[in-house]
Design a protein around this motif. Structure first.
Motif, PDB file in Angstrom:
ATOM      1  N   LEU A   1     -17.882  14.211  -3.102  1.00 36.94           N
ATOM      2  CA  LEU A   1     -17.499  14.569  -1.741  1.00 36.94           C
ATOM      3  C   LEU A   1     -18.103  13.553  -0.763  1.00 36.94           C
ATOM      4  O   LEU A   1     -19.039  12.835  -1.116  1.00 36.94           O
ATOM      5  CB  LEU A   1     -17.993  15.985  -1.421  1.00 36.94           C
ATOM      6  CG  LEU A   1     -17.455  17.069  -2.368  1.00 36.94           C
ATOM      7  CD1 LEU A   1     -18.006  18.429  -1.996  1.00 36.94           C
ATOM      8  CD2 LEU A   1     -15.928  17.093  -2.352  1.00 36.94           C
ATOM      9  N   LEU A   2     -17.555  13.553   0.455  1.00 29.80           N
ATOM     10  CA  LEU A   2     -17.982  12.526   1.426  1.00 29.80           C
ATOM     11  C   LEU A   2     -19.491  12.507   1.638  1.00 29.80           C
ATOM     12  O   LEU A   2     -20.105  11.447   1.708  1.00 29.80           O
ATOM     13  CB  LEU A   2     -17.288  12.770   2.771  1.00 29.80           C
ATOM     14  CG  LEU A   2     -15.897  12.151   2.934  1.00 29.80           C
ATOM     15  CD1 LEU A   2     -15.386  12.409   4.344  1.00 29.80           C
ATOM     16  CD2 LEU A   2     -15.896  10.655   2.624  1.00 29.80           C
TER      17      LEU A   2
ATOM     18  N   GLU B   1     -21.772  13.113  -0.339  1.00 27.79           N
ATOM     19  CA  GLU B   1     -22.514  12.568  -1.490  1.00 27.79           C
ATOM     20  C   GLU B   1     -22.322  11.066  -1.620  1.00 27.79           C
ATOM     21  O   GLU B   1     -22.992  10.416  -2.417  1.00 27.79           O
ATOM     22  CB  GLU B   1     -22.027  13.242  -2.780  1.00 27.79           C
ATOM     23  CG  GLU B   1     -22.322  14.725  -2.830  1.00 27.79           C
ATOM     24  CD  GLU B   1     -21.423  15.467  -3.812  1.00 27.79           C
ATOM     25  OE1 GLU B   1     -21.737  16.621  -4.112  1.00 27.79           O
ATOM     26  OE2 GLU B   1     -20.413  14.889  -4.264  1.00 27.79           O
ATOM     27  N   ARG B   2     -21.389  10.540  -0.854  1.00 18.55           N
ATOM     28  CA  ARG B   2     -21.073   9.102  -0.963  1.00 18.55           C
ATOM     29  C   ARG B   2     -21.814   8.374   0.156  1.00 18.55           C
ATOM     30  O   ARG B   2     -21.280   8.136   1.227  1.00 18.55           O
ATOM     31  CB  ARG B   2     -19.561   8.926  -0.887  1.00 18.55           C
ATOM     32  CG  ARG B   2     -18.869   9.723  -1.969  1.00 18.55           C
ATOM     33  CD  ARG B   2     -17.388   9.813  -1.769  1.00 18.55           C
ATOM     34  NE  ARG B   2     -16.750   8.522  -1.960  1.00 18.55           N
ATOM     35  CZ  ARG B   2     -15.454   8.300  -1.780  1.00 18.55           C
ATOM     36  NH1 ARG B   2     -14.665   9.287  -1.404  1.00 18.55           N
ATOM     37  NH2 ARG B   2     -14.946   7.114  -1.978  1.00 18.55           N
TER      38      ARG B   2
END
Lengths: 465, 64
Positions: free
Chosen positions: A17-18, A20-21
């Motif tokens: 997910l965003l 985590e990036r």
């Protein structure tokens, strides 16, 4: 979502997910540069130096590397960037929910091969240095040292990767310094032996200069196509397409030709590409120690990134999805240790064939992925379909396999071998103008489009618009 | 013992499925998708992946 699941996400093949990036442009560039800059650059340079001089070799490798990187980024990049998945998962819309095993095996073989080569290279350099310094005990030779050092390096890689992507990033921040040591080594050789360098004749150059130049470009393309295996697991950590292009093209694409110049220079002037060997000739044992430190740092960084990508790729197998991260790491590291301990010399000697095999396999794969994403689907990917392994899922095709992808892949491999025999370097047809990888990717992609439109989409399979 | 392991594996499978499903729903809604290549990205891709190699190829071929 729990904190625990956030923590584990980068150790799975699940889409990230965003939040985590978290890798920005700089962090991604450093990680990619550390992964790319390894002693394979010397071997790539060595092979180029057989056919081309220093300047021409540098130009050909740079052109080939940038083209190879472009193909890889266009193939795996869009899906990995949008959904936070790795390279292997991105092949399911083309190969099917079972057919993806073919790219997965390719990835695994490629990473095991490259990393075995790197760790054996490091072990051989260390043995040589110990020998020069007189620290090698009597009766002990490379035959004993190489397997032990390879095993030790595998244990270090395993320990670093227990922390997942965080381990890759932290190690990269330290090891990226070795790129500058590499440039210093290049500076040394160029300043000490410039005259020899520009007058040196490539040992295996053919009478046709165009063939020689194209072969340099082909070596660059096929070497960089191997990054397909690594790319997805790394770029999925960055959230934006705009922040990915420059780090990939410059961080991953540029260090290879730059550091390959060391190999070209070494093989042209001193007939040896390993810097720990020729730096001793140029500057004595101290320089050799610096070079060995470089080799260790470079290969360790790449091996860490490689094993990480391999472990994430293995997670796509449902049997391995449930195992602990440490167990998957053992499965990823074990074959590398095995090659290094049992057949280091045999493997090292067959490097040329291995490099060519990479081009044979990855060029059609990239062509198929590019055609599928940009021509057939026009960017429309069903992310749930990628993880839906039911018989009626959008990417189930026939029994989970898309015959169009398999036929295109085989046709591409056949064309490659016809254009350039990877074992003998015997070439046919338009190779001297077009290389082997580019027509291969084009044929595989075009055939995939035709077969899909005529047979796959027409029967309502594959969720094509 | 065997039953315990089976229960554990089933529990883990369930956890994985629900976790994956949550991620897929978030991605399908679009809110958690990464941004595709934009004009800036394409510009650099064309410059670094097409124009510079084309220039180098032209120089090399001319030289050859």
């Amino acid at each position: 979502m729990t904190t625990e699941s956030n923590f584990a996400a980068d150790r799975s093949a699940w889409p990230l997910l965003l939040k985590e990036r978290t890798w920005g442009q700089w962090r991604l560039g450093v990680a990619l540069a550390t992964a790319a800059a390894a002693t394979w650059c010397y071997l790539i340079g060595e092979y180029t130096g057989y056919y081309l001089g220093f300047i021409q070799g540098g130009l050909a490798l740079t052109a080939g590397s940038m083209i190879g990187m472009l193909l890889v980024l266009l193939a795996a990049g869009p899906t990995c960037i949008r959904f936070g998945i790795d390279s292997v998962a991105s092949t399911k819309p083309q190969f099917g929910t079972r057919g993806w095993v073919i790219p997965a095996v390719l990835q695994w073989v490629s990473i095991v091969g490259w990393n075995s080569l790197l760790l054996i290279f490091f072990a051989k350099s260390l043995t040589q240095l110990l020998n020069v310094l007189g620290w090698l005990p009597s009766g002990v030779s490379g035959r004993q040292i190489v397997p032990m050092v390879t095993l030790l390096a595998c244990l270090v890689v395993y320990a670093v990767l227990l922390r997942g992507a965080k381990g890759v990033s932290r190690l990269s921040n330290i090891l990226v310094l070795h790129v500058f040591v590499g440039l210093w080594m290049l500076y040394l050789l160029v300043t000490h032996r410039w005259q020899d360098l520009i007058t040196a004749q490539p040992a295996l150059a053919r009478p046709d200069p165009l063939w020689n130049y194209t072969t340099g470009v082909e070596i660059g393309i096929s070497s960089l196509l191997a990054w397909w295996a690594y790319l997805g697991a790394m770029i999925r950590m960055a959230p934006h397409g705009r922040t990915v292009v420059v780090p990939v093209m410059l961080g991953m694409g540029a260090p290879v030709p730059l550091l390959s110049l060391i190999g070209i220079a070494g093989v042209l002037v001193l007939k040896v590409s390993d810097p720990s060997e020729w730096l001793r000739t140029v500057g004595g044992p101290l320089y050799a120690v610096v070079a060995l430190g470089f080799v260790a740092a470079a290969n360790l960084g790449t091996a860490v990134a490689g094993i990480y990508s391999s472990a994430v790729g293995l997670r796509n197998f449902s049997a391995l999805e449930r195992l602990s991260w440490s167990t998957v790491l053992v499965i990823a590291v074990f074959p590398v240790a095995l090659v290094g301990m049992l057949i280091p010399d045999l493997f090292f000697a067959r490097f040329g064939a291995f490099l060519a095999m990479i081009g044979v396999a990855f060029a059609p794969l990239c062509g198929i992925q590019i055609a599928d994403y940009f021509v057939l689907r026009r960017g429309r990917i069903d992310i749930r379909g990628i993880f839906d392994h039911e018989h009626k899922g959008p990417y189930a095709f026939w029994y989970g396999v898309n015959p169009a992808a398999l036929i295109s892949m085989l046709a591409g491999c056949g064309l490659y071998v016809y254009l350039l025999n990877p074992l003998t370097y015997e070439s046919h047809g338009s190779y001297r103008w077009l290389t082997a990888s580019l027509p291969t990717a084009l044929l595989a992609g075009s055939l995939f489009v035709v077969l899909t439109r005529l047979f796959v989409a027409a029967r309502g399979r594959g969720d094509y618009p | 013992m065997g039953q315990c392991i089976q229960v554990l594996v089933n529990q883990m499978s369930k956890q994985i499925s629900s976790e994956l499903d949550m991620r897929l729903r978030a991605l399908e809604s679009g809110s958690q998708q990464g941004e595709d290549l934009d004009a800036h990205g394409w510009f650099w891709l064309v410059v670094l992946g097409v124009l510079i190699p084309a220039l180098l190829l032209a120089i090399g071929w001319w030289w050859a």
